[in-house]
Design a protein around this motif. Structure first.
Motif, PDB file in Angstrom:
ATOM      1  N   THR A 137       3.716  20.831   2.483  1.00 56.75           N
ATOM      2  CA  THR A 137       4.394  20.780   3.404  1.00 56.75           C
ATOM      3  C   THR A 137       4.556  19.414   4.062  1.00 56.75           C
ATOM      4  OG1 THR A 137       2.763  21.503   4.776  1.00 56.75           O
ATOM      5  CG2 THR A 137       4.118  23.203   4.354  1.00 56.75           C
ATOM      6  N   PHE A 138       5.605  18.956   4.682  1.00 60.32           N
ATOM      7  CA  PHE A 138       5.513  17.501   5.222  1.00 60.32           C
ATOM      8  C   PHE A 138       6.630  17.481   6.174  1.00 60.32           C
ATOM      9  CE2 PHE A 138       6.250  12.902   5.390  1.00 60.32           C
ATOM     10  CZ  PHE A 138       5.048  12.459   4.830  1.00 60.32           C
ATOM     11  N   ASP A 139       6.146  16.833   7.490  1.00 59.84           N
ATOM     12  CA  ASP A 139       6.946  16.978   8.454  1.00 59.84           C
ATOM     13  C   ASP A 139       7.419  15.332   8.684  1.00 59.84           C
ATOM     14  OD1 ASP A 139       8.159  16.398  10.962  1.00 59.84           O
ATOM     15  OD2 ASP A 139       6.753  17.782  12.245  1.00 59.84           O
ATOM     16  N   MET A 140       8.593  15.063   7.969  1.00 60.79           N
ATOM     17  CA  MET A 140       8.970  13.610   7.938  1.00 60.79           C
ATOM     18  C   MET A 140       9.528  13.049   9.239  1.00 60.79           C
ATOM     19  SD  MET A 140       9.559  10.974   6.311  1.00 60.79           S
ATOM     20  CE  MET A 140       9.580  11.121   4.471  1.00 60.79           C
ATOM     21  N   ALA A 166       6.633  13.257  -0.483  1.00 60.48           N
ATOM     22  CA  ALA A 166       7.039  11.779   0.283  1.00 60.48           C
ATOM     23  C   ALA A 166       6.213  10.918   0.025  1.00 60.48           C
ATOM     24  CB  ALA A 166       6.836  12.275   1.799  1.00 60.48           C
ATOM     25  N   MET A 167       6.389   9.564   0.448  1.00 60.30           N
ATOM     26  CA  MET A 167       5.725   8.304   0.281  1.00 60.30           C
ATOM     27  C   MET A 167       5.827   7.459   1.595  1.00 60.30           C
ATOM     28  SD  MET A 167       7.008   7.249  -3.673  1.00 60.30           S
ATOM     29  CE  MET A 167       8.049   8.349  -4.251  1.00 60.30           C
ATOM     30  N   VAL A 221       0.978  -1.261  -0.003  1.00 60.95           N
ATOM     31  CA  VAL A 221       0.210   0.072  -0.002  1.00 60.95           C
ATOM     32  C   VAL A 221       0.982   1.264  -0.063  1.00 60.95           C
ATOM     33  CG1 VAL A 221      -1.879   1.148   1.184  1.00 60.95           C
ATOM     34  CG2 VAL A 221      -1.476  -1.400   1.545  1.00 60.95           C
ATOM     35  N   SER A 222       0.933   2.129  -1.142  1.00 62.14           N
ATOM     36  CA  SER A 222       1.806   3.114  -1.399  1.00 62.14           C
ATOM     37  C   SER A 222       0.806   4.274  -1.100  1.00 62.14           C
ATOM     38  CB  SER A 222       2.437   3.247  -2.671  1.00 62.14           C
ATOM     39  OG  SER A 222       3.349   2.095  -2.765  1.00 62.14           O
ATOM     40  N   VAL A 223       1.469   5.217  -0.081  1.00 63.31           N
ATOM     41  CA  VAL A 223       0.673   6.553   0.335  1.00 63.31           C
ATOM     42  C   VAL A 223       1.376   7.447  -0.370  1.00 63.31           C
ATOM     43  CG1 VAL A 223      -0.453   7.889   1.867  1.00 63.31           C
ATOM     44  CG2 VAL A 223      -0.385   5.516   2.342  1.00 63.31           C
ATOM     45  N   LEU A 224       1.091   8.127  -1.385  1.00 62.64           N
ATOM     46  CA  LEU A 224       1.847   8.984  -2.067  1.00 62.64           C
ATOM     47  C   LEU A 224       1.076  10.601  -1.708  1.00 62.64           C
ATOM     48  CD1 LEU A 224       1.579   7.293  -5.533  1.00 62.64           C
ATOM     49  CD2 LEU A 224       3.063   6.978  -3.635  1.00 62.64           C
ATOM     50  N   TYR A 225       2.183  11.475  -1.191  1.00 61.90           N
ATOM     51  CA  TYR A 225       2.047  12.920  -0.684  1.00 61.90           C
ATOM     52  C   TYR A 225       2.513  13.694  -1.929  1.00 61.90           C
ATOM     53  CZ  TYR A 225       1.127  10.776   3.660  1.00 61.90           C
ATOM     54  OH  TYR A 225       0.596   9.685   4.497  1.00 61.90           O
ATOM     55  N   PRO A 226       1.430  14.364  -2.847  1.00 68.13           N
ATOM     56  CA  PRO A 226       1.948  15.167  -4.039  1.00 68.13           C
ATOM     57  C   PRO A 226       2.766  16.453  -3.449  1.00 68.13           C
ATOM     58  CG  PRO A 226      -0.370  14.551  -4.135  1.00 68.13           C
ATOM     59  CD  PRO A 226       0.163  14.207  -2.737  1.00 68.13           C
ATOM     60  N   ASN A 227       3.688  16.427  -4.393  1.00 69.46           N
ATOM     61  CA  ASN A 227       4.602  17.944  -4.216  1.00 69.46           C
ATOM     62  C   ASN A 227       3.822  19.000  -4.776  1.00 69.46           C
ATOM     63  OD1 ASN A 227       6.406  19.506  -3.147  1.00 69.46           O
ATOM     64  ND2 ASN A 227       7.975  18.391  -4.365  1.00 69.46           N
ATOM     65  N   SER A 228       3.896  20.288  -4.216  1.00 65.20           N
ATOM     66  CA  SER A 228       3.610  21.511  -4.915  1.00 65.20           C
ATOM     67  C   SER A 228       4.297  22.376  -4.324  1.00 65.20           C
ATOM     68  CB  SER A 228       1.989  21.698  -4.686  1.00 65.20           C
ATOM     69  OG  SER A 228       1.846  22.219  -3.412  1.00 65.20           O
ATOM     70  N   GLU A 229       4.025  23.736  -4.956  1.00 65.05           N
ATOM     71  CA  GLU A 229       4.768  25.165  -4.186  1.00 65.05           C
ATOM     72  C   GLU A 229       4.538  25.253  -2.670  1.00 65.05           C
ATOM     73  OE1 GLU A 229       5.026  29.418  -5.652  1.00 65.05           O
ATOM     74  OE2 GLU A 229       5.516  28.172  -7.274  1.00 65.05           O
ATOM     75  N   LEU A 267      11.365  10.172   1.399  1.00 61.90           N
ATOM     76  CA  LEU A 267      11.350  11.640   1.107  1.00 61.90           C
ATOM     77  C   LEU A 267      11.887  12.107  -0.357  1.00 61.90           C
ATOM     78  CD1 LEU A 267      10.881  14.399   2.400  1.00 61.90           C
ATOM     79  CD2 LEU A 267      13.209  14.660   3.037  1.00 61.90           C
ATOM     80  N   GLY A 268      10.766  12.723  -0.980  1.00 59.39           N
ATOM     81  CA  GLY A 268      11.236  13.129  -2.262  1.00 59.39           C
ATOM     82  C   GLY A 268      12.228  14.066  -2.314  1.00 59.39           C
ATOM     83  N   VAL A 269      13.128  14.032  -3.183  1.00 58.63           N
ATOM     84  CA  VAL A 269      14.475  15.005  -3.359  1.00 58.63           C
ATOM     85  C   VAL A 269      14.563  15.472  -4.635  1.00 58.63           C
ATOM     86  CG1 VAL A 269      15.510  13.900  -1.335  1.00 58.63           C
ATOM     87  CG2 VAL A 269      16.208  13.108  -3.748  1.00 58.63           C
ATOM     88  N   ALA A 270      14.026  14.888  -5.677  1.00 50.87           N
ATOM     89  CA  ALA A 270      14.341  15.366  -7.031  1.00 50.87           C
ATOM     90  C   ALA A 270      13.568  14.352  -8.212  1.00 50.87           C
ATOM     91  CB  ALA A 270      15.650  15.131  -7.564  1.00 50.87           C
TER      92      ALA A 270
END
Length: 103
Positions: free
Chosen positions: A15-18, A59-60, A4-12, A44-47
């Motif tokens: 925010t995400f508190d890892m 993040a995922m 089960v992958s929970v994908l948190y979309p990135n945008s300008e 944590l998404g980096v690029a």
């Protein structure tokens, strides 16, 4: 086995508190779903694949279960409590995908 992958979309303005996600949210999920959870980890998404472009997902989270049924039975009763915790670490609306693990 399924993931089960929970994908948190990135945008300008995303925010995400890892730290909270790893130290509080994932352990909460683990306690609530119990032994049905085989493993869990966070990315944590980096690029993106394009130099200089931001990652598509900030993040995922990945949760492994034996089957879709075991996930649904373990997660369903606690869905409200788990989803209510989202505001504590992100302002995004996650996308969920369930995948069969191929080996």
């Amino acid at each position: 086995m399924i993931k089960v992958s929970v994908l948190y979309p990135n945008s300008e303005d995303a925010t995400f508190d890892m730290d909270y996600y790893r130290a509080t949210h994932l352990p909460l999920v683990a306690v609530l779903v119990g032994e049905a959870l085989v493993s869990a980890h966070a990315d944590l998404g980096v690029a993106s694949g394009v130099p200089g472009q931001a990652a598509a997902y900030i993040a995922m989270g990945h949760l492994v279960f034996e089957s879709v049924e075991s996930f649904q039975q373990a997660f369903g009763p606690h869905q409200g409590e788990i989803l209510a915790d989202l505001v504590n670490f992100t302002n995004t609306q996650p996308i969920v995908q369930i995948s069969e693990i191929q080996q």
